[in-house]
Design a protein around this motif. Structure first.
Motif, PDB file in Angstrom:
ATOM      1  N   ALA A 157      -4.762   1.339 -11.750  1.00  0.00           N
ATOM      2  CA  ALA A 157      -5.125   0.279 -10.804  1.00  0.00           C
ATOM      3  C   ALA A 157      -4.157  -0.894 -10.905  1.00  0.00           C
ATOM      4  CB  ALA A 157      -6.561  -0.180 -11.060  1.00  0.00           C
ATOM      5  N   VAL A 158      -3.818  -1.295 -12.115  1.00  0.00           N
ATOM      6  CA  VAL A 158      -2.861  -2.394 -12.315  1.00  0.00           C
ATOM      7  C   VAL A 158      -1.512  -2.038 -11.705  1.00  0.00           C
ATOM      8  CG1 VAL A 158      -1.549  -3.695 -14.045  1.00  0.00           C
ATOM      9  CG2 VAL A 158      -4.003  -3.318 -14.370  1.00  0.00           C
ATOM     10  N   GLU A 159      -1.053  -0.833 -11.968  1.00  0.00           N
ATOM     11  CA  GLU A 159       0.235  -0.381 -11.424  1.00  0.00           C
ATOM     12  C   GLU A 159       0.242  -0.453  -9.896  1.00  0.00           C
ATOM     13  OE1 GLU A 159       2.392   3.893 -10.715  1.00  0.00           O
ATOM     14  OE2 GLU A 159       1.439   3.598 -12.666  1.00  0.00           O
ATOM     15  N   LEU A 160      -0.813   0.038  -9.269  1.00  0.00           N
ATOM     16  CA  LEU A 160      -0.872   0.052  -7.809  1.00  0.00           C
ATOM     17  C   LEU A 160      -0.925  -1.365  -7.233  1.00  0.00           C
ATOM     18  CD1 LEU A 160      -3.347   3.024  -7.176  1.00  0.00           C
ATOM     19  CD2 LEU A 160      -0.857   3.010  -6.876  1.00  0.00           C
ATOM     20  N   ILE A 161      -1.663  -2.243  -7.877  1.00  0.00           N
ATOM     21  CA  ILE A 161      -1.753  -3.625  -7.382  1.00  0.00           C
ATOM     22  C   ILE A 161      -0.395  -4.319  -7.488  1.00  0.00           C
ATOM     23  CG2 ILE A 161      -2.690  -5.916  -7.902  1.00  0.00           C
ATOM     24  CD1 ILE A 161      -4.563  -4.152  -6.272  1.00  0.00           C
ATOM     25  N   PHE A 162       0.271  -4.194  -8.610  1.00  0.00           N
ATOM     26  CA  PHE A 162       1.580  -4.832  -8.754  1.00  0.00           C
ATOM     27  C   PHE A 162       2.609  -4.242  -7.786  1.00  0.00           C
ATOM     28  CE2 PHE A 162       0.664  -6.262 -13.363  1.00  0.00           C
ATOM     29  CZ  PHE A 162       0.364  -7.546 -12.944  1.00  0.00           C
ATOM     30  N   ASN A 163       2.469  -2.969  -7.448  1.00  0.00           N
ATOM     31  CA  ASN A 163       3.446  -2.312  -6.572  1.00  0.00           C
ATOM     32  C   ASN A 163       3.158  -2.490  -5.083  1.00  0.00           C
ATOM     33  OD1 ASN A 163       4.949  -1.361  -8.716  1.00  0.00           O
ATOM     34  ND2 ASN A 163       3.988   0.650  -8.742  1.00  0.00           N
ATOM     35  N   TYR A 164       1.873  -2.640  -4.715  1.00  0.00           N
ATOM     36  CA  TYR A 164       1.533  -2.556  -3.289  1.00  0.00           C
ATOM     37  C   TYR A 164       0.794  -3.758  -2.703  1.00  0.00           C
ATOM     38  CZ  TYR A 164       2.836   2.380  -3.477  1.00  0.00           C
ATOM     39  OH  TYR A 164       3.532   3.556  -3.619  1.00  0.00           O
ATOM     40  N   LEU A 165       0.196  -4.619  -3.520  1.00  0.00           N
ATOM     41  CA  LEU A 165      -0.622  -5.694  -2.949  1.00  0.00           C
ATOM     42  C   LEU A 165       0.208  -6.661  -2.113  1.00  0.00           C
ATOM     43  CD1 LEU A 165      -3.285  -7.122  -2.535  1.00  0.00           C
ATOM     44  CD2 LEU A 165      -2.961  -8.278  -4.742  1.00  0.00           C
ATOM     45  N   GLU A 166       1.363  -7.048  -2.605  1.00  0.00           N
ATOM     46  CA  GLU A 166       2.207  -7.973  -1.838  1.00  0.00           C
ATOM     47  C   GLU A 166       2.579  -7.364  -0.485  1.00  0.00           C
ATOM     48  OE1 GLU A 166       6.483 -10.384  -2.045  1.00  0.00           O
ATOM     49  OE2 GLU A 166       5.937  -8.962  -3.643  1.00  0.00           O
ATOM     50  N   ARG A 167       2.884  -6.085  -0.470  1.00  0.00           N
ATOM     51  CA  ARG A 167       3.221  -5.410   0.790  1.00  0.00           C
ATOM     52  C   ARG A 167       2.040  -5.426   1.764  1.00  0.00           C
ATOM     53  NH1 ARG A 167       5.791   0.391  -0.571  1.00  0.00           N
ATOM     54  NH2 ARG A 167       4.943   0.740   1.543  1.00  0.00           N
ATOM     55  N   ALA A 168       0.849  -5.135   1.268  1.00  0.00           N
ATOM     56  CA  ALA A 168      -0.340  -5.135   2.127  1.00  0.00           C
ATOM     57  C   ALA A 168      -0.631  -6.534   2.653  1.00  0.00           C
ATOM     58  CB  ALA A 168      -1.539  -4.599   1.353  1.00  0.00           C
ATOM     59  N   TYR A 169      -0.371  -7.531   1.824  1.00  0.00           N
ATOM     60  CA  TYR A 169      -0.585  -8.931   2.222  1.00  0.00           C
ATOM     61  C   TYR A 169       0.389  -9.345   3.319  1.00  0.00           C
ATOM     62  CZ  TYR A 169      -0.279 -14.048   1.825  1.00  0.00           C
ATOM     63  OH  TYR A 169      -0.218 -15.401   2.091  1.00  0.00           O
ATOM     64  N   LYS A 170       1.635  -8.961   3.174  1.00  0.00           N
ATOM     65  CA  LYS A 170       2.664  -9.399   4.115  1.00  0.00           C
ATOM     66  C   LYS A 170       2.657  -8.604   5.422  1.00  0.00           C
ATOM     67  CE  LYS A 170       5.935 -11.474   0.878  1.00  0.00           C
ATOM     68  NZ  LYS A 170       7.320 -11.431   0.322  1.00  0.00           N
ATOM     69  N   ASN A 171       2.186  -7.378   5.362  1.00  0.00           N
ATOM     70  CA  ASN A 171       2.194  -6.537   6.557  1.00  0.00           C
ATOM     71  C   ASN A 171       0.968  -5.631   6.550  1.00  0.00           C
ATOM     72  OD1 ASN A 171       2.727  -4.937   8.775  1.00  0.00           O
ATOM     73  ND2 ASN A 171       4.388  -3.785   7.800  1.00  0.00           N
ATOM     74  N   GLY A 172      -0.068  -6.054   7.247  1.00  0.00           N
ATOM     75  CA  GLY A 172      -1.292  -5.271   7.307  1.00  0.00           C
ATOM     76  C   GLY A 172      -1.120  -3.919   7.951  1.00  0.00           C
ATOM     77  N   GLU A 173      -0.028  -3.737   8.706  1.00  0.00           N
ATOM     78  CA  GLU A 173       0.236  -2.457   9.362  1.00  0.00           C
ATOM     79  C   GLU A 173       0.875  -1.437   8.412  1.00  0.00           C
ATOM     80  OE1 GLU A 173      -0.491  -1.807  12.622  1.00  0.00           O
ATOM     81  OE2 GLU A 173      -1.429  -3.787  12.751  1.00  0.00           O
ATOM     82  N   ASP A 174       1.224  -1.885   7.213  1.00  0.00           N
ATOM     83  CA  ASP A 174       1.817  -0.988   6.221  1.00  0.00           C
ATOM     84  C   ASP A 174       0.695  -0.127   5.644  1.00  0.00           C
ATOM     85  OD1 ASP A 174       2.923   0.234   3.973  1.00  0.00           O
ATOM     86  OD2 ASP A 174       4.088  -1.529   3.379  1.00  0.00           O
ATOM     87  N   MET A 175       0.466   1.029   6.239  1.00  0.00           N
ATOM     88  CA  MET A 175      -0.689   1.845   5.869  1.00  0.00           C
ATOM     89  C   MET A 175      -0.545   2.486   4.485  1.00  0.00           C
ATOM     90  SD  MET A 175      -2.903   1.210   8.022  1.00  0.00           S
ATOM     91  CE  MET A 175      -4.134   2.347   7.377  1.00  0.00           C
ATOM     92  N   GLU A 176       0.677   2.710   4.037  1.00  0.00           N
ATOM     93  CA  GLU A 176       0.836   3.218   2.673  1.00  0.00           C
ATOM     94  C   GLU A 176       0.321   2.190   1.678  1.00  0.00           C
ATOM     95  OE1 GLU A 176       4.188   4.925  -0.454  1.00  0.00           O
ATOM     96  OE2 GLU A 176       4.827   3.607   1.188  1.00  0.00           O
ATOM     97  N   ALA A 177       0.729   0.922   1.881  1.00  0.00           N
ATOM     98  CA  ALA A 177       0.284  -0.139   0.975  1.00  0.00           C
ATOM     99  C   ALA A 177      -1.223  -0.343   1.072  1.00  0.00           C
ATOM    100  CB  ALA A 177       1.016  -1.443   1.296  1.00  0.00           C
ATOM    101  N   ARG A 178      -1.752  -0.355   2.302  1.00  0.00           N
ATOM    102  CA  ARG A 178      -3.196  -0.518   2.492  1.00  0.00           C
ATOM    103  C   ARG A 178      -3.969   0.577   1.746  1.00  0.00           C
ATOM    104  NH1 ARG A 178      -5.075  -5.442   4.084  1.00  0.00           N
ATOM    105  NH2 ARG A 178      -4.400  -6.033   6.182  1.00  0.00           N
ATOM    106  N   GLU A 179      -3.508   1.809   1.886  1.00  0.00           N
ATOM    107  CA  GLU A 179      -4.209   2.927   1.271  1.00  0.00           C
ATOM    108  C   GLU A 179      -4.171   2.839  -0.245  1.00  0.00           C
ATOM    109  OE1 GLU A 179      -4.519   7.719   1.970  1.00  0.00           O
ATOM    110  OE2 GLU A 179      -2.584   6.756   2.304  1.00  0.00           O
ATOM    111  N   GLN A 180      -3.017   2.500  -0.806  1.00  0.00           N
ATOM    112  CA  GLN A 180      -2.882   2.460  -2.259  1.00  0.00           C
ATOM    113  C   GLN A 180      -3.693   1.312  -2.865  1.00  0.00           C
ATOM    114  OE1 GLN A 180      -1.484   4.971  -3.942  1.00  0.00           O
ATOM    115  NE2 GLN A 180      -1.195   5.856  -1.907  1.00  0.00           N
TER     116      GLN A 180
END
Length: 370
Positions: free
Chosen positions: A201-224
């Motif tokens: 969970a920590v790994e996924l948050i550090f890798n993908y949360l910023e992406r999901a925040y900056k671009n809600g259309e980034d479905m890979e980041a949203r899913e992870q």
């Protein structure tokens, strides 16, 4: 002896809601809020329910659901007599649906209907836990409920449902995920099983949360990030949490600030406190920092690197670093500081903190953030 139990069935992916199409001749009550109905989000659920089933919606859930809110829901369910209860929405709808079922069963007003949780935010992990948080409005207190009967039978993780979550809520709920994982990792009840879940969970948050925040259309980041929330929920359902949540529950009840935002303000200070006061926590944080690829992560340097990584992410999410930036003042907290400090120690999540805090410890942590 410790028991590891994973009793919630999890359906995941962009077609996960199709599971609802397997229902035949059921009475389904959808517990949600008015926004889910007015925005049309509820159509994702209703469109999957076939005509052999009867369904109704209880849509009166409010943010930080109250005891009165739960009682109203129990009355609705007692009248409708569902065989399936669907909790659909963010943390408030999920917590409320779980508490409504538990109270209804306790009072003998409803049968033990199957509980299905469909989250529309990526934060609480409550779809896979036996936790629920209900607010006593008169006392300005949040009560964490812990009971095996709160454990959902089914969780449905469909990333389409979190695509439209606003950036500020994405940030707040994502920081809640990180807090869940970090607290489970240093909990006195942690095991190698909860560790594995928390680390991922920590790994996924550090890798993908910023992406999901900056671009809600980034479905890979949203899913992870959505899956990270569930993984962290599975971790803390086994290991429980710690002081950060103990304080956050009390501050949230008294000062009505978003739960994830409170955790975001507190988390670096809690990591620092635990790292200073507990050799085990220091070693665990350093190990986690090393697993995240942070260089020179040994001992106190590892704790410092982890804190820097948290504060860096928090900054990228434009989240406040103290309670003043979050919109509170010293005058706001002054009348409640004694109550917050005392009640945080009574919160069940504080019991598994790696270091048993004192009232003065809590007071210092909170007042230093103003």
């Amino acid at each position: 002896m410790k028991q590891i139990k994973f009793s919630t069935e999890i359906y995941m992916g962009s077609d996960a809601l199709s599971f609802l199409g397997t229902f035949e001749n059921e009475r389904i009550c959808i517990v949600t809020d008015k926004f889910m109905v007015e925005s049309g989000m509820i159509d994702y659920v209703i469109s999957e329910i076939n005509d052999s089933n009867a369904y109704e919606a209880f849509m009166d859930i409010v943010p930080d659901p109250t005891i009165e809110n739960v009682v109203s829901g129990v009355e609705k369910l007692a009248e409708f007599k569902p065989t399936q209860i669907i909790g659909f929405g963010g943390g408030s709808a999920i917590d409320a649906s779980k508490a409504i079922k538990l109270m209804g069963v306790e009072l003998g007003l409803i049968e033990a209907a199957k509980l299905i949780i469909i989250p529309t935010t990526s934060g609480t992990g409550s779809e896979v836990t036996n936790f629920s948080v209900i607010t006593n409005k008169k006392e300005n207190l949040k009560y964490p409920l812990v009971d095996d009967r709160l454990q959902p039978e089914v969780a449905i993780l469909d990333p389409r449902l979190v695509k439209s979550v606003p950036p500020v809520i994405t940030a707040d709920t994502g920081m809640d995920v990180l807090t869940h994982a970090l607290e489970a990792y240093v909990s006195t009840e942690a095991t190698v099983f909860s560790d594995a879940l928390a680390e991922k969970a920590v790994e996924l948050i550090f890798n993908y949360l910023e992406r999901a925040y900056k671009n809600g259309e980034d479905m890979e980041a949203r899913e992870q990030v959505h899956y990270a929330s569930c993984l962290a929920g599975l971790a803390f359902n086994q290991a429980s949490l710690g002081l950060c949540h103990g304080i956050a529950h009390t501050i949230g009840g008294k000062l009505h600030l978003a739960h994830g935002r409170i955790n975001g303000v507190l988390l670096p200070s809690i990591v620092q406190y635990n790292g200073n006061e507990s050799q085990r926590a220091l070693e665990r944080y350093a190990l986690l920092a090393k697993k995240q690829g942070l260089s020179n992560s040994r001992g106190k340097m590892g704790v410092r690197n982890l804190i820097n990584e948290i504060t860096s992410l928090r900054s990228k999410l434009n989240m406040p670093s103290n309670f003043i930036e979050a919109g509170l003042t010293k005058e706001d907290v002054a009348p409640f500081i004694s109550q917050i400090s005392e009640q945080a120690l009574l919160d069940p999540t504080t019991k598994t903190n790696p270091k048993a805090p004192t009232v003065e410890d809590v007071r210092k942590i909170v007042t230093n953030l103003f």
